[in-house]
Design a protein around this motif. Structure first.
Motif, PDB file in Angstrom:
ATOM      1  N   ALA A 179     -27.275 -22.667  12.626  1.00 41.05           N
ATOM      2  CA  ALA A 179     -27.099 -22.069  11.303  1.00 41.05           C
ATOM      3  C   ALA A 179     -26.618 -20.627  11.371  1.00 41.05           C
TER       4      ALA A 179
ATOM      5  N   GLY B 216     -17.682 -27.423   6.588  1.00 43.38           N
ATOM      6  CA  GLY B 216     -19.093 -27.654   6.855  1.00 43.38           C
ATOM      7  C   GLY B 216     -19.391 -28.698   7.910  1.00 43.38           C
TER       8      GLY B 216
ATOM      9  N   ASP C 139     -28.062 -34.668   9.790  1.00 46.46           N
ATOM     10  CA  ASP C 139     -28.154 -34.597   8.326  1.00 46.46           C
ATOM     11  C   ASP C 139     -27.635 -35.909   7.742  1.00 46.46           C
TER      12      ASP C 139
ATOM     13  N   HIS D  63     -22.993 -34.168   8.958  1.00 49.74           N
ATOM     14  CA  HIS D  63     -22.756 -32.918   9.669  1.00 49.74           C
ATOM     15  C   HIS D  63     -21.958 -33.102  10.957  1.00 49.74           C
TER      16      HIS D  63
ATOM     17  N   PRO E 273     -20.867 -35.619   0.190  1.00 49.75           N
ATOM     18  CA  PRO E 273     -21.941 -34.684  -0.158  1.00 49.75           C
ATOM     19  C   PRO E 273     -21.907 -33.464   0.754  1.00 49.75           C
ATOM     20  N   ALA E 274     -22.404 -32.357   0.258  1.00 51.91           N
ATOM     21  CA  ALA E 274     -22.460 -31.133   1.056  1.00 51.91           C
ATOM     22  C   ALA E 274     -23.481 -31.287   2.179  1.00 51.91           C
ATOM     23  N   VAL E 275     -23.263 -30.563   3.276  1.00 53.15           N
ATOM     24  CA  VAL E 275     -24.239 -30.483   4.355  1.00 53.15           C
ATOM     25  C   VAL E 275     -25.347 -29.536   3.906  1.00 53.15           C
ATOM     26  N   THR E 276     -26.573 -30.035   3.867  1.00 52.29           N
ATOM     27  CA  THR E 276     -27.696 -29.237   3.354  1.00 52.29           C
ATOM     28  C   THR E 276     -28.802 -29.038   4.377  1.00 52.29           C
ATOM     29  N   VAL E 277     -28.590 -29.466   5.606  1.00 49.19           N
ATOM     30  CA  VAL E 277     -29.663 -29.459   6.594  1.00 49.19           C
ATOM     31  C   VAL E 277     -30.152 -28.055   6.914  1.00 49.19           C
ATOM     32  N   HIS E 278     -29.315 -27.048   6.700  1.00 55.59           N
ATOM     33  CA  HIS E 278     -29.743 -25.675   6.967  1.00 55.59           C
ATOM     34  C   HIS E 278     -30.430 -25.025   5.775  1.00 55.59           C
ATOM     35  N   ASP E 279     -30.510 -25.734   4.653  1.00 56.98           N
ATOM     36  CA  ASP E 279     -31.021 -25.119   3.433  1.00 56.98           C
ATOM     37  C   ASP E 279     -32.538 -25.073   3.364  1.00 56.98           C
TER      38      ASP E 279
ATOM     39  N   LYS F  44     -36.478 -30.995   3.592  1.00 54.62           N
ATOM     40  CA  LYS F  44     -36.290 -31.985   2.539  1.00 54.62           C
ATOM     41  C   LYS F  44     -37.641 -32.437   1.987  1.00 54.62           C
TER      42      LYS F  44
END
Length: 643
Positions: free
Chosen positions: A512, A523, A578, A588, A624-630, A633
């Motif tokens: 990240a 992404g 992800d 990802h 869909p957007a990559v969200t694993v760094h957000d 879950k």
């Protein structure tokens, strides 16, 4: 090593790589991946030709297990180039050796190095270029190996023409290379990556046989070495020393498994497996405690691993990041980063000890691994036996002083701890002369025998032969991998995927962070492929693509490059997993969604990540957007139905 981080708390495991099981049988080394390794100063003085199977990638030489006080690998290779040492890089990827070094690139189909090496041996035998005296004095079993190479055992002579059909390397170049190796003082190097493939033991054993036939093992600048270029300082001249390490003790449980078989163990308790001449059964694991690692980065066939992680009753993870492993745990204990604790940085192949002063106080509820385990030990009733009455700084004092006393007889003088902690590092002087692997053995094989059953190099191993493994017989052989460009499966999946180390991070660490994020394409993890393969599929540079096989699929961003040979694609390991939905495609680009989870052989049971066939198609639809760094879950996948 960071002494207070990275403790492993799951079931005992061993053998992460094929060579670790093979080499003790063949050359007797107790440390097969780190030595013996001739030092670069001796190579610079004596070597005239380096044949580098798997190359020596510059990106790998930026890291070291435990940290690097200096980065010398690239420096030494630059010096070798300037000294006009001929370098030959045998690899599917051109820049596995820095292109500015002027190495000759010999493109080879992945997983076929063994066939090429056997053909080099065939040239030496049939043209009577091999060193018969060395083979007779220092080796056992050459006659059995020679019979195989000549085709007497299976009616298939391992000629350069035979190897060309398998490896793609022209027969003419194989003849020329074999003859050149005889004429020069030659160092044969093997990248660690070659063992992480189906039958990954074989190229190492074959390389040892080739070096033995050249007769240069134990001579300055000659012989073989495994791992040059794999980390920052492999081959750097240094004095061997004891490091200040935390004692690990011993487990009262006899149960061990090869580390690459973790998913099998969790999914199939009670199933019998074979490993290195032994038979055992997988235990029935109810609780997993994982600290200091991220199997959802390094384990193959992630969809299988997801199913496996649903089997134990409880999974506990020490983590400082919301990795996929943490997301699949029942209990996550927040652990400090290296900036939040005092520690000592040390590496087995480095000349420096580093005083790692705590930069900030632990954030939130984070504790060091040591503090977590010490607190658990108190609750379990054996706290004093675990911490021995020492806190963090007292342990650092104790470990440092122990190493100080152990290294005194070697002539290595450490300052007292307070001076070390104040000055920030200790530098160990360079040795006075180059180190040549197997020099003592060559000088007197009776006085300095190898730790093999015969005391010599075993080109045929009666011990391994006695295991009766058809996937790893008693001498080096060519066995077609489960997945490579010559396999029937290549008709369906015609591209060979290599999931090598990334340039912008260490494994999955700091994925990240800025350098890693800047390398992404919309992404997604970048994936290199040859322009001809891309054109055949209508793929443009920078386009999002779907990479898939029967195990799963991932999305990646295409990078067209002629540095990757046709038929091969390169998708670095380490993009955080992800999935779009449970067991769905990885948005990802984690390549281990695609890789096969099987052992290299019954001997080593190592991973086979580099034996992987795929196909690729352009993706024109929304993703869909990559969200694993957000952040974490809210929910994990539902527990799958029992098999």
């Amino acid at each position: 090593m960071n002494l207070f981080g990275g403790a492993v708390g799951q079931i005992n495991s061993y053998s992460f790589a094929a060579a670790q099981a093979l080499l003790p049988h063949v050359i007797g080394t107790l440390d097969p991946l780190t030595g013996p390794l001739s030092s670069y100063d001796g190579i610079l003085e004596n070597t005239r030709m380096m044949v580098m199977f798997g190359g020596a990638p510059a990106k790998n030489m930026q890291v070291e297990s435990g940290g690097a006080g200096e980065h010398m690998g690239s420096v030494w290779l630059r010096r070798c180039s300037e000294a006009s040492i001929r370098m030959v890089s045998v690899s599917p990827i051109r820049d596995d050796v820095d292109t500015s070094l002027g190495a000759q690139w010999l493109p080879i189909r992945p997983n076929t190095d063994t066939a090429l090496i056997l053909a080099l041996c065939h040239v030496l035998v049939t043209e009577e270029l091999h060193d018969a005296d060395f083979l007779a004095k220092y080796c056992v079993g050459f006659e059995r190996f020679e019979s195989y190479v000549l085709g007497k055992a299976d009616n298939i002579a391992k000629t350069p023409e035979w190897a060309e059909a398998i490896s793609g390397v022209p027969a003419r170049q194989i003849y020329d290379l074999a003859r050149a190796m005889v004429r020069s003082r030659t160092m044969i190097t093997m990248a660690w990556s070659l063992q992480r493939a189906d039958h990954g033991e074989q190229p190492y054993w074959a390389a040892i046989a080739l070096a033995a036939m050249l007769g240069q093992i134990g001579l300055p600048g000659g012989g073989f070495g495994f791992g040059y270029g794999a980390e920052a300082n492999l081959g750097n001249p240094l004095q061997l020393m004891d490091l200040p390490t935390f004692p690990t003790g011993s487990s009262p449980l006899p149960t061990r498994i090869p580390v690459a078989r973790i998913a099998d163990m969790l999914l199939e308790p009670g199933r019998e497996y074979e490993f290195n001449g032994t038979k055992a059964s997988y235990p029935d694991i109810k609780l997993v405690y994982w600290a200091g690692g991220n199997p959802f980065h390094h384990h193959q066939d992630i969809n299988k691993l997801v199913r496996a992680f649903h089997r134990p009753d409880t999974i506990v993870v020490n983590e400082c990041w919301w990795t996929a492993t943490a997301r699949h745990a029942d209990i996550v204990l927040p652990v400090t980063t290296t900036l939040e604790r005092n520690d000592i940085g040390a590496a087995r192949r480095d000349r420096f000890l580093i005083a790692m002063h705590k930069a900030v106080s632990p954030v939130g509820d984070a504790r060091t691994d040591f503090e977590i385990f010490a607190a658990l030990a108190v609750r379990c009733g054996f706290g004093s036996a675990y911490d021995e009455g020492r806190d963090e700084m007292r342990w650092l004092h104790h470990m440092y002083r122990t190493a100080q006393h152990q290294n005194g007889p070697r002539g290595i003088d450490f300052p007292d701890f307070d001076q070390f902690w104040s000055e920030g590092h200790v530098e160990v002087p360079m040795p006075s002369r180059p180190y040549t692997a197997f020099e003592d053995f060559r000088d007197d094989p009776v006085a300095h025998p190898l730790r093999t059953p015969s005391g010599r190099i075993e080109l045929f191993s009666s011990r391994i032969s006695g295991f009766d493994y058809e996937d790893c017989p008693g001498h080096p052989v060519w066995i077609p991998p489960c997945e490579y460009l010559g396999a029937p499966l290549a008709q369906k999946f015609p591209l060979h995927l290599l999931s090598n180390q990334p340039k912008t991070r260490l494994h999955s660490q700091m994925d990240a962070a800025g350098p890693s994020l800047e390398s992404k394409i919309l992404g997604r993890e970048p994936m290199r492929m040859h322009p001809a393969d891309a054109a055949r599929r209508g793929i443009a540079d920078g386009q999002i693509v779907r990479v898939w096989n029967d195990r799963g699929s991932v999305f990646a961003g295409s990078v067209l490059s002629e540095d990757v040979m046709p038929g091969v694609v390169e998708l670095a390991t380490g993009a955080w997993y992800d999935p779009a939905q449970p067991f769905g495609p990885c948005l990802h680009g984690n390549p281990n969604v695609l890789t096969e989870d099987k052992g290299t052989s019954r001997l080593a049971q190592g991973p086979v990540a580099h034996s992987c066939l795929v196909d690729i198609e352009p993706w024109f639809w929304d993703l869909p957007a990559v969200t694993v760094h957000d952040g974490v879950k809210a929910a994990l996948p539902e527990r799958p139905a029992e098999d």
